[in-house]
Design an enzyme around this catalytic site. Structure first.
Site, mmCIF file in Angstrom:
data_model
loop_
_atom_site.group_PDB
_atom_site.id
_atom_site.type_symbol
_atom_site.label_atom_id
_atom_site.label_comp_id
_atom_site.label_asym_id
_atom_site.label_seq_id
_atom_site.Cartn_x
_atom_site.Cartn_y
_atom_site.Cartn_z
ATOM 1 N N TRP A 16 -78.668 91.831 1.428
ATOM 2 C CA TRP A 16 -79.632 90.988 0.703
ATOM 3 C C TRP A 16 -80.283 90.010 1.695
ATOM 4 C CZ3 TRP A 16 -80.045 91.594 -4.660
ATOM 5 C CH2 TRP A 16 -80.909 90.692 -5.294
ATOM 6 N N HIS A 46 -70.455 90.742 -0.109
ATOM 7 C CA HIS A 46 -71.302 91.629 -0.936
ATOM 8 C C HIS A 46 -71.843 92.726 -0.014
ATOM 9 C CE1 HIS A 46 -71.433 88.742 -4.388
ATOM 10 N NE2 HIS A 46 -71.098 87.933 -3.400
ATOM 11 N N HIS A 50 -69.683 97.191 -3.442
ATOM 12 C CA HIS A 50 -68.830 96.006 -3.594
ATOM 13 C C HIS A 50 -68.642 95.643 -5.059
ATOM 14 C CE1 HIS A 50 -72.873 94.207 -3.720
ATOM 15 N NE2 HIS A 50 -72.336 93.252 -4.456
ATOM 16 N N ASP A 52 -68.358 92.515 -7.626
ATOM 17 C CA ASP A 52 -68.634 91.079 -7.777
ATOM 18 C C ASP A 52 -67.442 90.401 -8.436
ATOM 19 O OD1 ASP A 52 -71.179 91.111 -6.731
ATOM 20 O OD2 ASP A 52 -72.207 90.698 -8.631
ATOM 21 N N HIS A 56 -68.897 84.500 -8.606
ATOM 22 C CA HIS A 56 -70.226 84.694 -8.013
ATOM 23 C C HIS A 56 -71.315 84.190 -8.958
ATOM 24 C CE1 HIS A 56 -73.442 86.488 -5.747
ATOM 25 N NE2 HIS A 56 -73.653 87.477 -6.582
ATOM 26 N N HIS A 157 -75.906 89.412 -14.964
ATOM 27 C CA HIS A 157 -74.626 88.875 -14.469
ATOM 28 C C HIS A 157 -73.993 87.966 -15.525
ATOM 29 C CE1 HIS A 157 -76.057 90.069 -10.386
ATOM 30 N NE2 HIS A 157 -74.780 90.097 -10.084
ATOM 31 N N GLU A 169 -71.547 97.187 -7.490
ATOM 32 C CA GLU A 169 -72.936 97.295 -7.030
ATOM 33 C C GLU A 169 -72.988 98.049 -5.702
ATOM 34 O OE1 GLU A 169 -74.559 93.094 -8.971
ATOM 35 O OE2 GLU A 169 -73.567 93.063 -7.024
HETATM 36 ZN ZN LIG Z 1 -73.938 91.028 -8.270
#
Ligand SMILES: [Zn+2]
Length: 212
Positions: A16, A46, A50, A52, A56, A157, A169
């Site tokens: 990201w 992440h 992964h 979460d 998070h 989320h 994810e």
């Molecule tokens: Zn996430």
């Protein structure tokens, strides 16, 4: 048969924007006369495929170590959805019959883990409650997030937080036919962390009555 649904972790993997990409710091190297080879991994948690942790996206929620391991282990349905860039998967995309407690969505909107694109598809928040009502405990997606890239409020989320839904994810579902498999994607026991990389695999289930 095993489908490895984990992208390779190399320095080419694009995380990201603003997050920490993976890098390997070699402390000792047998090719340079040291014994043994020893290295350090620097990376976001992440990373690639992964899980979460609730912390998070929930201020006082537990870390990834607080989730039940059963969430990441057991029968899992792979569902292909036909969605375009930046589109949301809604209950209308989901087959009438959910056949497992874990569901992975293949959107095909994030085709290359080594090339981060921002127009991937995501989950509509109402889908999370819809799945929960059908007994689903884990939802996964082949994109970097269950929310759209620019969804600052993270509605999917937060729906997962409300419904105590586990999140996977960054899985790679190319070449995985629709169907029910055994998922194995255990997070590391990273106490208090907001996520953990996983080695995610899908194992084909034995056909009933086939003892060959
Ligand atoms: Zn996430």
């Amino acid at each position: 048969m095993i489908y490895d649904i984990t992208p390779p972790i190399t320095d080419a993997l694009e995380v990201w924007p603003g997050d920490t990409p993976p890098s390997r710091e070699v402390l000792l190297d047998m090719k340079r006369g040291a014994n043994p080879t020893l290295s350090t991994l620097h990376a976001t948690v992440h990373l690639g495929a992964h899980a979460d942790g609730p912390s998070h996206y929930g201020k006082d929620a537990p870390g990834i170590d607080g989730r039940a391991l059963d969430d990441y282990l057991g029968p899992c349905q792979v569902v292909r959805v036909s969605v375009g860039p930046r589109e949301l998967i809604t209950p209308a995309h989901v087959p009438a019959e959910i056949r497992a407690e874990r569901v992975l969505f293949r959107t095909g909107t994030f085709p290359d883990p080594n090339h981060f694109r921002q127009d991937f598809a995501a989950l509509a928040p109402e889908l999370v409650g819809h799945l929960r009502a059908r007994g689903v405990r884990l939802v996964g997606i082949d994109t970097p997030s269950v929310d759209l890239f620019d969804a600052e409020e993270l509605p999917a989320h937060h729906a997962c937080l409300r419904h105590d839904m586990a999140i996977l994810e960054g899985v790679v579902l190319d070449g995985v036919p629709e169907g029910v498999y055994e998922l194995i994607a255990l997070p590391l026991k990273l106490v208090g962390f907001d996520a953990s990389p996983v080695r995610a695999i899908l194992r084909t289930l034995p056909v009933p009555g086939d003892h060959s």
